[in-house]
Design a protein around this motif. Structure first.
Motif, PDB file in Angstrom:
ATOM      1  N   ALA A  69      15.200  -7.112 -15.159  1.00  0.00           N
ATOM      2  CA  ALA A  69      13.808  -7.049 -15.593  1.00  0.00           C
ATOM      3  C   ALA A  69      12.796  -7.239 -14.464  1.00  0.00           C
ATOM      4  CB  ALA A  69      13.565  -8.076 -16.705  1.00  0.00           C
ATOM      5  N   PHE A  70      12.928  -8.298 -13.683  1.00  0.00           N
ATOM      6  CA  PHE A  70      11.928  -8.586 -12.660  1.00  0.00           C
ATOM      7  C   PHE A  70      11.812  -7.459 -11.624  1.00  0.00           C
ATOM      8  CE2 PHE A  70      10.661 -10.727  -8.625  1.00  0.00           C
ATOM      9  CZ  PHE A  70       9.337 -10.953  -8.959  1.00  0.00           C
ATOM     10  N   PRO A  71      12.915  -6.998 -11.027  1.00  0.00           N
ATOM     11  CA  PRO A  71      12.793  -5.874 -10.087  1.00  0.00           C
ATOM     12  C   PRO A  71      12.214  -4.609 -10.727  1.00  0.00           C
ATOM     13  CG  PRO A  71      14.868  -6.985  -9.744  1.00  0.00           C
ATOM     14  CD  PRO A  71      14.283  -7.560 -10.999  1.00  0.00           C
ATOM     15  N   LEU A  72      12.529  -4.369 -11.990  1.00  0.00           N
ATOM     16  CA  LEU A  72      11.959  -3.195 -12.677  1.00  0.00           C
ATOM     17  C   LEU A  72      10.442  -3.291 -12.766  1.00  0.00           C
ATOM     18  CD1 LEU A  72      14.429  -2.441 -15.610  1.00  0.00           C
ATOM     19  CD2 LEU A  72      13.590  -0.794 -13.928  1.00  0.00           C
ATOM     20  N   ILE A  73       9.951  -4.467 -13.112  1.00  0.00           N
ATOM     21  CA  ILE A  73       8.502  -4.674 -13.221  1.00  0.00           C
ATOM     22  C   ILE A  73       7.835  -4.504 -11.856  1.00  0.00           C
ATOM     23  CG2 ILE A  73       6.729  -6.426 -13.676  1.00  0.00           C
ATOM     24  CD1 ILE A  73       8.689  -7.512 -15.877  1.00  0.00           C
ATOM     25  N   ILE A  74       8.454  -5.043 -10.807  1.00  0.00           N
ATOM     26  CA  ILE A  74       7.885  -4.943  -9.461  1.00  0.00           C
ATOM     27  C   ILE A  74       7.906  -3.493  -8.984  1.00  0.00           C
ATOM     28  CG2 ILE A  74       8.173  -5.654  -7.051  1.00  0.00           C
ATOM     29  CD1 ILE A  74       7.041  -7.843  -8.965  1.00  0.00           C
ATOM     30  N   ALA A  75       8.959  -2.748  -9.293  1.00  0.00           N
ATOM     31  CA  ALA A  75       9.025  -1.329  -8.912  1.00  0.00           C
ATOM     32  C   ALA A  75       7.900  -0.550  -9.574  1.00  0.00           C
ATOM     33  CB  ALA A  75      10.375  -0.737  -9.312  1.00  0.00           C
ATOM     34  N   LYS A 106       4.736   1.368  -7.575  1.00  0.00           N
ATOM     35  CA  LYS A 106       4.398   2.791  -7.757  1.00  0.00           C
ATOM     36  C   LYS A 106       2.921   2.961  -8.090  1.00  0.00           C
ATOM     37  CE  LYS A 106       6.485   5.588  -6.914  1.00  0.00           C
ATOM     38  NZ  LYS A 106       6.655   6.088  -5.528  1.00  0.00           N
ATOM     39  N   LYS A 107       2.308   1.981  -8.769  1.00  0.00           N
ATOM     40  CA  LYS A 107       0.874   2.037  -9.072  1.00  0.00           C
ATOM     41  C   LYS A 107       0.041   2.031  -7.790  1.00  0.00           C
ATOM     42  CE  LYS A 107       0.980   0.020 -13.663  1.00  0.00           C
ATOM     43  NZ  LYS A 107       0.585  -1.102 -14.520  1.00  0.00           N
ATOM     44  N   TYR A 108       0.613   1.441  -6.737  1.00  0.00           N
ATOM     45  CA  TYR A 108      -0.073   1.394  -5.444  1.00  0.00           C
ATOM     46  C   TYR A 108       0.463   2.464  -4.490  1.00  0.00           C
ATOM     47  CZ  TYR A 108      -2.021  -2.896  -7.220  1.00  0.00           C
ATOM     48  OH  TYR A 108      -2.691  -3.820  -7.993  1.00  0.00           O
ATOM     49  N   ASN A 109       1.230   3.403  -5.038  1.00  0.00           N
ATOM     50  CA  ASN A 109       1.766   4.553  -4.303  1.00  0.00           C
ATOM     51  C   ASN A 109       2.692   4.188  -3.149  1.00  0.00           C
ATOM     52  OD1 ASN A 109       0.416   6.530  -5.921  1.00  0.00           O
ATOM     53  ND2 ASN A 109      -1.477   5.928  -4.889  1.00  0.00           N
ATOM     54  N   ALA A 110       3.334   3.037  -3.244  1.00  0.00           N
ATOM     55  CA  ALA A 110       4.337   2.663  -2.243  1.00  0.00           C
ATOM     56  C   ALA A 110       5.611   3.476  -2.491  1.00  0.00           C
ATOM     57  CB  ALA A 110       4.637   1.171  -2.337  1.00  0.00           C
ATOM     58  N   SER A 124      12.094   5.016  -8.638  1.00  0.00           N
ATOM     59  CA  SER A 124      12.646   5.091  -7.280  1.00  0.00           C
ATOM     60  C   SER A 124      12.422   6.450  -6.645  1.00  0.00           C
ATOM     61  CB  SER A 124      14.156   4.813  -7.311  1.00  0.00           C
ATOM     62  OG  SER A 124      14.407   3.552  -7.845  1.00  0.00           O
ATOM     63  N   ASP A 125      12.030   6.424  -5.384  1.00  0.00           N
ATOM     64  CA  ASP A 125      11.904   7.646  -4.598  1.00  0.00           C
ATOM     65  C   ASP A 125      13.223   8.002  -3.933  1.00  0.00           C
ATOM     66  OD1 ASP A 125       8.945   8.117  -4.838  1.00  0.00           O
ATOM     67  OD2 ASP A 125       8.950   6.074  -4.025  1.00  0.00           O
ATOM     68  N   THR A 185       0.838  -1.200   0.000  1.00  0.00           N
ATOM     69  CA  THR A 185       0.000   0.000   0.000  1.00  0.00           C
ATOM     70  C   THR A 185       0.872   1.248   0.000  1.00  0.00           C
ATOM     71  OG1 THR A 185      -0.132   0.377   2.386  1.00  0.00           O
ATOM     72  CG2 THR A 185      -1.666  -1.255   1.456  1.00  0.00           C
ATOM     73  N   GLU A 186       0.221   2.377   0.025  1.00  0.00           N
ATOM     74  CA  GLU A 186       0.924   3.665   0.057  1.00  0.00           C
ATOM     75  C   GLU A 186       1.664   3.886   1.385  1.00  0.00           C
ATOM     76  OE1 GLU A 186      -3.007   4.258   1.939  1.00  0.00           O
ATOM     77  OE2 GLU A 186      -2.432   3.375   0.017  1.00  0.00           O
ATOM     78  N   LYS A 187       1.412   3.060   2.377  1.00  0.00           N
ATOM     79  CA  LYS A 187       2.080   3.175   3.675  1.00  0.00           C
ATOM     80  C   LYS A 187       3.343   2.322   3.756  1.00  0.00           C
ATOM     81  CE  LYS A 187      -2.301   3.949   6.011  1.00  0.00           C
ATOM     82  NZ  LYS A 187      -3.260   3.418   6.986  1.00  0.00           N
ATOM     83  N   ASP A 188       3.682   1.653   2.650  1.00  0.00           N
ATOM     84  CA  ASP A 188       4.750   0.660   2.666  1.00  0.00           C
ATOM     85  C   ASP A 188       5.967   1.096   1.858  1.00  0.00           C
ATOM     86  OD1 ASP A 188       3.064  -0.998   4.177  1.00  0.00           O
ATOM     87  OD2 ASP A 188       2.162  -1.829   2.364  1.00  0.00           O
ATOM     88  N   LEU A 189       7.050   0.347   2.055  1.00  0.00           N
ATOM     89  CA  LEU A 189       8.315   0.593   1.379  1.00  0.00           C
ATOM     90  C   LEU A 189       8.734  -0.665   0.633  1.00  0.00           C
ATOM     91  CD1 LEU A 189      11.015   2.213   0.969  1.00  0.00           C
ATOM     92  CD2 LEU A 189      11.776   1.208   3.143  1.00  0.00           C
ATOM     93  N   LEU A 190       9.145  -0.504  -0.615  1.00  0.00           N
ATOM     94  CA  LEU A 190       9.741  -1.576  -1.390  1.00  0.00           C
ATOM     95  C   LEU A 190      11.219  -1.269  -1.538  1.00  0.00           C
ATOM     96  CD1 LEU A 190       9.608  -4.108  -3.275  1.00  0.00           C
ATOM     97  CD2 LEU A 190       9.201  -2.496  -5.159  1.00  0.00           C
ATOM     98  N   ILE A 191      12.068  -2.189  -1.091  1.00  0.00           N
ATOM     99  CA  ILE A 191      13.520  -2.043  -1.251  1.00  0.00           C
ATOM    100  C   ILE A 191      13.955  -2.973  -2.365  1.00  0.00           C
ATOM    101  CG2 ILE A 191      15.790  -2.343  -0.200  1.00  0.00           C
ATOM    102  CD1 ILE A 191      14.529  -1.623   2.502  1.00  0.00           C
TER     103      ILE A 191
END
Length: 186
Positions: free
Chosen positions: A93-99, A103-107, A124-125, A78-84
């Motif tokens: 490719a895979f990490p790019l797709i997940i990033a 972002k679509k979920y405002n993380a 990336s933020d 969710t928008e309250k979470d962090l993806l590292i």
């Protein structure tokens, strides 16, 4: 000097040079994002993923809710979470797709990598640069005698441990109390 002693000395020297080149303000921002996130997700591939799994486990010992993307109990982001994201090149490719999906979920998305000009920068933020030798031969890279991207994976793992220790010190955590978070079905 034995071969193993020489190899060990070279690896430790490379790690020392690398850590002297990592910008503390980038790491401070990462720690801030970890501390304010409801949940922290991790994604990478290969040996990078192994380092990230170790970081996720250590942060879980500190009471941080951590998940590795793809694990069977992974909740929604969710928008309250962090993806590292761990990706030296920032082009995997895979990490790019997940990033992109995160972002679509405002993380918030944090990229730990070696290439500040990568495709990952679009999603990336924040970016923490581990300025080690890559196949791209970028300026300012720490050279390595080790095979392939070993120095990146080692540095990533140790950076995770340094982040955890910094959080422990910032929160004045009782180290003995951390055992409550350690696996006990062993």
């Amino acid at each position: 000097m034995s071969q193993i002693s020489s190899s060990t000395r070279d690896i430790i020297s490379e790690l020392d040079t690398t850590f002297k080149s990592i910008k503390s303000d980038e790491v401070d921002q990462l720690i801030k994002e970890i501390s304010k996130a409801d949940q922290v997700f991790f994604v990478g591939v290969g040996r990078v993923l192994l380092s990230l799994k170790s970081i996720a486990k250590r942060l879980a010992h500190l009471g941080v809710k951590t998940y590795v993307v793809g694990q069977i109990t992974e909740p929604a982001i969710t928008e309250k979470d962090l993806l590292i994201i761990g990706s030296g090149s920032g082009e995997t490719a895979f990490p790019l797709i997940i990033a992109q999906k995160a972002k679509k979920y405002n993380a918030t998305v944090a990229h730990i990598g070696a290439n500040p000009e990568s495709s990952m920068s679009e999603y990336s933020d924040l970016f923490v640069r581990i300025p080690v030798q890559t196949k791209l031969q970028l300026p300012g890279e720490v050279e390595s005698v080790q095979p392939m991207t070993s120095l990146f994976e080692q540095s990533l793992l140790l950076l995770g441990d340094a982040v955890a220790l910094t959080i422990v010190r910032d929160r004045d955590v009782d180290m003995k109390a951390l055992w409550q978070y350690h696996a006990n079905l062993e």
